[in-house]
Scaffold this active site. Structure first.
Site, PDB file in Angstrom:
ATOM      1  N   ARG A   1       0.824  -1.214   0.000  1.00  0.00           N
ATOM      2  CA  ARG A   1       0.000   0.000   0.000  1.00  0.00           C
ATOM      3  C   ARG A   1       0.858   1.264   0.000  1.00  0.00           C
ATOM      4  O   ARG A   1       0.380   2.352  -0.276  1.00  0.00           O
ATOM      5  CB  ARG A   1      -0.977   0.005   1.184  1.00  0.00           C
TER       6      ARG A   1
ATOM      7  N   TYR B   1     -15.397  18.264 -14.188  1.00  0.00           N
ATOM      8  CA  TYR B   1     -15.789  16.858 -14.222  1.00  0.00           C
ATOM      9  C   TYR B   1     -16.890  16.635 -13.195  1.00  0.00           C
ATOM     10  O   TYR B   1     -16.770  17.017 -12.036  1.00  0.00           O
ATOM     11  CB  TYR B   1     -14.573  15.966 -13.930  1.00  0.00           C
TER      12      TYR B   1
ATOM     13  N   ASP C   1      -6.101  20.214 -12.979  1.00  0.00           N
ATOM     14  CA  ASP C   1      -6.418  18.911 -13.558  1.00  0.00           C
ATOM     15  C   ASP C   1      -6.083  19.015 -15.042  1.00  0.00           C
ATOM     16  O   ASP C   1      -6.803  19.640 -15.816  1.00  0.00           O
ATOM     17  CB  ASP C   1      -7.893  18.566 -13.339  1.00  0.00           C
TER      18      ASP C   1
ATOM     19  N   LYS D   1      -6.964   8.326 -19.293  1.00  0.00           N
ATOM     20  CA  LYS D   1      -7.212   8.955 -20.575  1.00  0.00           C
ATOM     21  C   LYS D   1      -5.940   8.908 -21.449  1.00  0.00           C
ATOM     22  O   LYS D   1      -5.527   7.846 -21.806  1.00  0.00           O
ATOM     23  CB  LYS D   1      -7.737  10.373 -20.350  1.00  0.00           C
TER      24      LYS D   1
HETATM   25  C1  LIG Z   1     -12.025  11.071 -16.463  1.00  0.00           C
HETATM   26  C2  LIG Z   1     -11.713  12.292 -15.707  1.00  0.00           C
HETATM   27  C3  LIG Z   1     -11.608  12.267 -14.316  1.00  0.00           C
HETATM   28  C4  LIG Z   1     -11.856  11.010 -13.534  1.00  0.00           C
HETATM   29  O1  LIG Z   1     -10.863  10.061 -13.788  1.00  0.00           O
HETATM   30  P1  LIG Z   1     -11.093   8.475 -13.616  1.00  0.00           P
HETATM   31  O2  LIG Z   1      -9.774   7.916 -14.004  1.00  0.00           O
HETATM   32  O3  LIG Z   1     -12.203   8.089 -14.539  1.00  0.00           O
HETATM   33  O4  LIG Z   1     -11.448   8.265 -12.194  1.00  0.00           O
HETATM   34  C5  LIG Z   1     -11.279  13.447 -13.670  1.00  0.00           C
HETATM   35  N1  LIG Z   1     -11.061  14.599 -14.337  1.00  0.00           N
HETATM   36  C6  LIG Z   1     -11.171  14.646 -15.677  1.00  0.00           C
HETATM   37  C7  LIG Z   1     -10.943  15.939 -16.358  1.00  0.00           C
HETATM   38  C8  LIG Z   1     -11.494  13.503 -16.406  1.00  0.00           C
HETATM   39  O5  LIG Z   1     -11.608  13.559 -17.734  1.00  0.00           O
END
Ligand SMILES: *Cc1c(COP(=O)(O)O)cnc(C)c1O
Length: 406
Positions: free
Chosen positions: A72, A125, A197, A222
């Site tokens: 962990r 998001y 982000d 992504k």
């Molecule tokens: C997809 C996404 C998230 C969440 O990420 P996960 O890997 O699906 O938990 C957060 N912020 C943005 C901008 C995203 O596109």
């Protein structure tokens, strides 16, 4: 350990006892940790790490020695990914997570004191906003929403107890681009930390840490993973900034598993090649859509019509593969268009080699009433296309035939 049990190895003189089938099945071959010169980093599929003796464990407890202890807290496969991401993003430290949401929620828990104040953007998001509304309120954290990329609104939103300014850049789904340098100056003057982000841009298109941001987070699900085959998240920053995040994940436990870490490591090797194609496809498709009679408007920061074209041209090297557009249709007509597309899959997510298409009204915002969606500026006719790495001509031909279905 070889075929004999360790105790028998040490027994001098006596004939060595052969361990039983169960013991051999568990231990044989396992403790040979010599380097193999494998070109790829192994998947350290282990939950824990063994010590030669108690002195070695004691040394670790006393802060001497730098090694893995328990799965962990760290894992060598993650470490390879974290180092690679640090180099790409210009960060000192990185922490991997099981998902992008886990990266964001752990960061909020780690950095927001009880009763503090958070500034976020309206275009954001959806799940991040829900976490704030449903969980951060339990810590009496208050939130102010501002329009994305509007730094003058940021200045007005800051209070004495503000801890963080959190924004995506570009935002989802309208792809607003923040002037991070300016936002950071405003926030830092009031002792407020800035979290970007950067999921939609990747470190190859935009590096917010180099422009003064305190933290960058990504949904590595992504572009960073890039193949629609894993979920992961990452938070990056200076060594000091990352310390509380590392402690928090050790407690909250939202770690990435070693196999996904390996897939991420593998995906990252082709990030530059993939981004070049995503950037080209995104721009070409956006330009083509903008000139189509059945398309009302197109959102893409690389188009001069986008409100943040100037800042995007200055700070971004390519605007990625996501294009958001509004078609001349009602809800059902928009569904007909999406259904008629043959190359993109109808699916949530973005940033993978396969193109994906979705209607925000039907995926992320489905639980809202049409009036509420309208208030958030999400029309039924809005479409978000994540251009993969297919040939741009094929994507455009596909969109052309599908737009006839409206
Ligand atoms: C997809 C996404 C998230 C969440 O990420 P996960 O890997 O699906 O938990 C957060 N912020 C943005 C901008 C995203 O596109």
């Amino acid at each position: 350990m070889s075929d004999e049990s360790r105790r028998d190895d040490n027994a001098s003189g006596e004939r060595r006892r052969r361990a039983g089938g169960s013991t051999r099945a568990v231990h044989s071959g396992e403790r040979d940790h010599q380097s193999t010169n494998a070109v790829t980093t192994p998947i350290y599929q282990t939950s824990t790490f063994w010590f030669e003796n108690s002195a070695e464990l004691r040394a670790l407890q006393e802060g001497r020695g730098n090694r893995d202890e328990y799965g962990r807290y760290s894992n060598p496969t993650w470490r390879a990914v974290e180092r690679k991401l640090c180099e790409l993003e210009g960060a000192e430290e990185a922490v991997l997570f099981a998902s992008g949401m886990c990266a964001a929620t752990t960061l909020f828990f780690a950095l927001l004191p009880k009763g503090s104040h958070l500034v976020i953007t309206s275009d954001c998001y959806r799940r991040t906003r829900q976490f704030i509304d449903q969980y951060l309120v339990k810590l009496d954290v208050e939130t102010t929403e501002i329009e994305p990329a509007e730094n003058n609104q940021l200045e007005n939103a800051l209070r004495d107890n503000t801890s963080l300014f959190f924004t995506e850049s570009p935002t989802n789904p309208f792809l607003r681009v923040t002037d991070v340098e300016e936002a950071t100056k405003i926030a830092h003057a009031r002792g407020v930390k800035v979290v970007i982000d950067s999921t939609f841009s990747t470190p190859l298109c935009h590096r917010p840490l180099e422009r003064g941001a305190d933290y960058v987070i990504h949904s590595a699900t992504k572009y960073l993973g890039g193949h629609n085959d894993l979920l992961a998240g990452v938070v990056l920053g200076s060594a000091d900034a990352i310390k509380p995040i590392r402690e928090a994940v050790g407690m909250l436990g939202g770690i990435i598993d070693p196999h996904s870490a390996y897939l991420l490591l593998r995906g990252l090797k082709t990030l530059a090649l993939r981004m070049e194609k995503h950037n080209q496809n995104g721009l070409q498709v956006a330009r083509w859509l903008e000139n189509h009679a059945a398309v009302k408007s197109v959102c893409y920061p690389g188009l001069e019509s986008h409100p943040d074209f100037a800042i995007a041209s200055r700070v971004m090297q390519g605007c990625g593969g996501v294009v958001t557009f509004d078609v001349e249709a009602d809800f059902d007509g928009t569904c007909r268009f999406v259904d008629a597309c043959r190359i993109p899959y109808i699916a949530a997510s973005l940033g993978g080699v396969e193109s994906l298409i979705e209607m925000p009204a039907l995926i992320s915002y489905w639980d809202l009433k049409p009036e509420q969606r309208a208030e958030l500026g999400i029309p039924d006719s809005l479409v978000r296309l994540s251009c993969g790495i297919e040939d741009a001509d094929d994507l455009i031909a596909d969109l052309e035939q599908a737009l006839e279905s409206i």
